[in-house]
Design a protein around this motif. Sequence first.
Motif, mmCIF file in Angstrom:
data_model
loop_
_atom_site.group_PDB
_atom_site.id
_atom_site.type_symbol
_atom_site.label_atom_id
_atom_site.label_comp_id
_atom_site.label_asym_id
_atom_site.label_seq_id
_atom_site.Cartn_x
_atom_site.Cartn_y
_atom_site.Cartn_z
ATOM 1 N N LEU A 318 0.850 -1.185 0.000
ATOM 2 C CA LEU A 318 0.000 0.000 0.000
ATOM 3 C C LEU A 318 0.892 1.244 0.000
ATOM 4 O O LEU A 318 1.979 1.224 0.568
ATOM 5 C CB LEU A 318 -0.900 0.017 1.240
ATOM 6 C CG LEU A 318 -1.867 -1.155 1.420
ATOM 7 C CD1 LEU A 318 -2.481 -1.103 2.820
ATOM 8 C CD2 LEU A 318 -2.951 -1.150 0.356
ATOM 9 N N THR A 319 0.409 2.313 -0.616
ATOM 10 C CA THR A 319 1.133 3.579 -0.511
ATOM 11 C C THR A 319 0.651 4.284 0.745
ATOM 12 O O THR A 319 -0.538 4.537 0.917
ATOM 13 C CB THR A 319 0.884 4.462 -1.751
ATOM 14 O OG1 THR A 319 -0.520 4.573 -1.995
ATOM 15 C CG2 THR A 319 1.543 3.869 -2.980
ATOM 16 N N ASP A 320 1.587 4.567 1.644
ATOM 17 C CA ASP A 320 1.221 5.215 2.901
ATOM 18 C C ASP A 320 1.457 6.725 2.805
ATOM 19 O O ASP A 320 2.327 7.189 2.077
ATOM 20 C CB ASP A 320 1.984 4.609 4.081
ATOM 21 C CG ASP A 320 3.493 4.676 3.909
ATOM 22 O OD1 ASP A 320 3.961 4.762 2.763
ATOM 23 O OD2 ASP A 320 4.204 4.642 4.925
ATOM 24 N N ASP A 321 0.664 7.464 3.556
ATOM 25 C CA ASP A 321 0.746 8.918 3.563
ATOM 26 C C ASP A 321 0.271 9.410 4.920
ATOM 27 O O ASP A 321 -0.925 9.422 5.206
ATOM 28 C CB ASP A 321 -0.118 9.516 2.444
ATOM 29 C CG ASP A 321 0.035 11.029 2.321
ATOM 30 O OD1 ASP A 321 0.559 11.658 3.265
ATOM 31 O OD2 ASP A 321 -0.380 11.578 1.289
ATOM 32 N N LEU A 373 -7.793 1.689 2.626
ATOM 33 C CA LEU A 373 -8.122 0.450 1.917
ATOM 34 C C LEU A 373 -9.228 0.678 0.893
ATOM 35 O O LEU A 373 -9.158 0.189 -0.243
ATOM 36 C CB LEU A 373 -8.551 -0.628 2.912
ATOM 37 C CG LEU A 373 -7.472 -1.175 3.858
ATOM 38 C CD1 LEU A 373 -8.078 -2.175 4.833
ATOM 39 C CD2 LEU A 373 -6.339 -1.825 3.074
ATOM 40 N N ALA A 374 -10.284 1.407 1.294
ATOM 41 C CA ALA A 374 -11.408 1.654 0.391
ATOM 42 C C ALA A 374 -10.944 2.392 -0.860
ATOM 43 O O ALA A 374 -11.353 2.058 -1.983
ATOM 44 C CB ALA A 374 -12.494 2.450 1.122
ATOM 45 N N ARG A 375 -10.084 3.381 -0.684
ATOM 46 C CA ARG A 375 -9.610 4.164 -1.825
ATOM 47 C C ARG A 375 -8.671 3.367 -2.717
ATOM 48 O O ARG A 375 -8.834 3.340 -3.943
ATOM 49 C CB ARG A 375 -8.890 5.417 -1.311
ATOM 50 C CG ARG A 375 -9.821 6.482 -0.722
ATOM 51 C CD ARG A 375 -9.009 7.638 -0.153
ATOM 52 N NE ARG A 375 -9.882 8.708 0.336
ATOM 53 C CZ ARG A 375 -9.453 9.752 1.035
ATOM 54 N NH1 ARG A 375 -8.166 9.859 1.334
ATOM 55 N NH2 ARG A 375 -10.300 10.678 1.440
ATOM 56 N N GLN A 376 -7.686 2.717 -2.118
ATOM 57 C CA GLN A 376 -6.662 2.075 -2.931
ATOM 58 C C GLN A 376 -7.126 0.771 -3.552
ATOM 59 O O GLN A 376 -6.658 0.392 -4.635
ATOM 60 C CB GLN A 376 -5.390 1.869 -2.095
ATOM 61 C CG GLN A 376 -4.769 3.196 -1.655
ATOM 62 C CD GLN A 376 -3.388 3.051 -1.043
ATOM 63 O OE1 GLN A 376 -2.724 2.030 -1.193
ATOM 64 N NE2 GLN A 376 -2.935 4.086 -0.350
ATOM 65 N N LEU A 382 -14.982 -1.381 2.235
ATOM 66 C CA LEU A 382 -13.846 -1.512 3.140
ATOM 67 C C LEU A 382 -13.735 -0.350 4.121
ATOM 68 O O LEU A 382 -12.983 -0.436 5.096
ATOM 69 C CB LEU A 382 -12.552 -1.639 2.339
ATOM 70 C CG LEU A 382 -12.458 -2.843 1.397
ATOM 71 C CD1 LEU A 382 -11.135 -2.847 0.662
ATOM 72 C CD2 LEU A 382 -12.662 -4.150 2.151
ATOM 73 N N GLN A 383 -14.500 0.701 3.898
ATOM 74 C CA GLN A 383 -14.442 1.847 4.798
ATOM 75 C C GLN A 383 -15.170 1.586 6.115
ATOM 76 O O GLN A 383 -14.956 2.295 7.099
ATOM 77 C CB GLN A 383 -15.034 3.083 4.115
ATOM 78 C CG GLN A 383 -14.769 4.385 4.852
ATOM 79 C CD GLN A 383 -15.076 5.603 3.998
ATOM 80 O OE1 GLN A 383 -14.950 5.559 2.782
ATOM 81 N NE2 GLN A 383 -15.482 6.697 4.641
#
Length: 446
Positions: A318-321, A373-376, A382-383
Motif C-alpha cells: 500500500l502507498t502510505d501517507d 483500503l477503500a480508496r486504494q 472496506l471503509q
Amino acid sequence: MGTFPDKKSSDHIAVIGGGWAGCAAAVTLAKAGKRVSLFEAGRTLGGRARRVDIDGRTLDNGQHILLGAYRSTLSVMKTAGIDADRAMLRLPLQMRYPAGADGMDFVAPRLPAPWHVLAALFRATGLTREDKLALARFSTTARWMGWQLHEDCSVAELLDRFDQTDRLNRLMWTPLCIAALNTPPQRASAQVFLNVLRDSLGARRAASDMLIPRTDLTALFPQQAAAFVESRGGSVTCGQAVASISAAEGRWNVAFRQAAGTQSFDGVIVAVAPESAADLLDGLCDTTMLRAFAYEPITTCYLQYPAHVRLPQPFFALTDDAGIAAWGQFVFDRGQLGDVAADAGLLAVVVSAAGDAIAEGHAALVAGIAIQLARQLGDPLLQTPLWSKVISEKRATFSCTPGLLRPDNAGMPAGLALAGDYVAGDYPATLEGAVRSGVAAAGLFS
C-alpha cells in the motif's frame, strides 16, 4: 569467552525465554542429545512473534513474511518436523500495489538468478524507464561491491549515492527497508539492508521467495519446537519467570519468581529481551550494550468484513501517507492463508516503524486505514469494517542504525550464553536473526 565445561550428552541446559531464539536453541540442543529445560514467563510460546487470543479469535501479535533466504529458520523447522511448504504460502518475489494506489506491479518469474529480477524489471508496470535503469544500476553495482560497504551509512544516503529515483524509493526501497529493518531509511543501517538483499536478491532465485504463514505464529514453529524438545526427554514450562541466575561450584543455579528454591544446570542460554537479559546478567558480565538499545514499534490492524470480501491476491503493498492518516504499508487477506471458514473476510494491515501512527489512538488509526483500503482497493465497503482490533508491539525490534554495536557471547562466563535477534550478526531483528542466534548459542554447548 570463557572455556565451556566438558561437553557431555547428559548435560542439562536451561533455556530462559520461549521466543524464536529460545525455541531454536532448545531444538538444536535436543537434537544434539542434551537434556533441555525451557522456561517461558508468558502463557504462550513465541515471544514477539506469537499467537494471541482476542474476543474468541486466534490472531497474531504481528503479521510476518519470511524469505526463502531464511536458511537457519527453514532448517530448524525441518528438524522440528515442520513441512514448510505446507505451513507457509510460497510466492515469488513481488511488490504489487492495488490499481488505485498509484503504485507498481513487480513480480519475479520462475527463472534462475539473476535473470528472475531482470525479467521482473523488464515486465514491471508503474515504473518509468528511468526508474528501471536506476534499479538495474543499484543491483549491478551492489553485486560488484560484494554487497559490502567500506563504512556504514543510512539507507537514505546509500540510495542517494546510487542515484535512485524518488518514485523507486517510495514504491520499492522504502517499503523493503521498513519491512526488513523496521527502521525508516533516514536512520536505518545500509550495511544490514545490503546483507538482507545479498541473501535474497543476490542469491539463488528461491532465496528471494516470500513465505507467508498459513497458521498462527506459535503453531508455525514454537509449538512444534516444544513437542520436539519433550520427545527428546526435555521439558517446556510456560508461566515460569526466572528471578535470577547465579554460579555455584561449576554449575548454574536458576531461581524462579513463582516458586521457592532453585534448579541447578550445567549451562544456561538467556534468550529474553535485552532489558530482561541485562537484569539477569547484571554482575555476571558487561550489560552496557543490552541497556543501550533504542526501539521501534510495529502495529498490526485487523479488520473484519463480510465473509465474501476477498482480495484479488493474498497480499498487496500500500502507498502510505501520514498526512491523510493512510498508515498501512501492506495488507494481507487472512482468508486466503489459513482456515478460510474462520478467517474469511479478515484483513491484516501492517504498519512498521509505527510510532507516529499510534500517537492519535487506535480508533483514529483504524479509521484512517479503513479509508485507505477503500480508496486504494476501489471498494467502498472496506471503509466500514464489522470489527477491528489493533495490536501494537511498542518494542517490537531494536532500531537498526548505522554502525550499531550489538552484544555477543565473547565476554560471557563459561557455561552461559546469550541468544536473541539483537545479538551481533548480519541480520536485523527478524525471525531469521533470532533463529541464527539461538542455533549459534546452542552450538557453544555441542
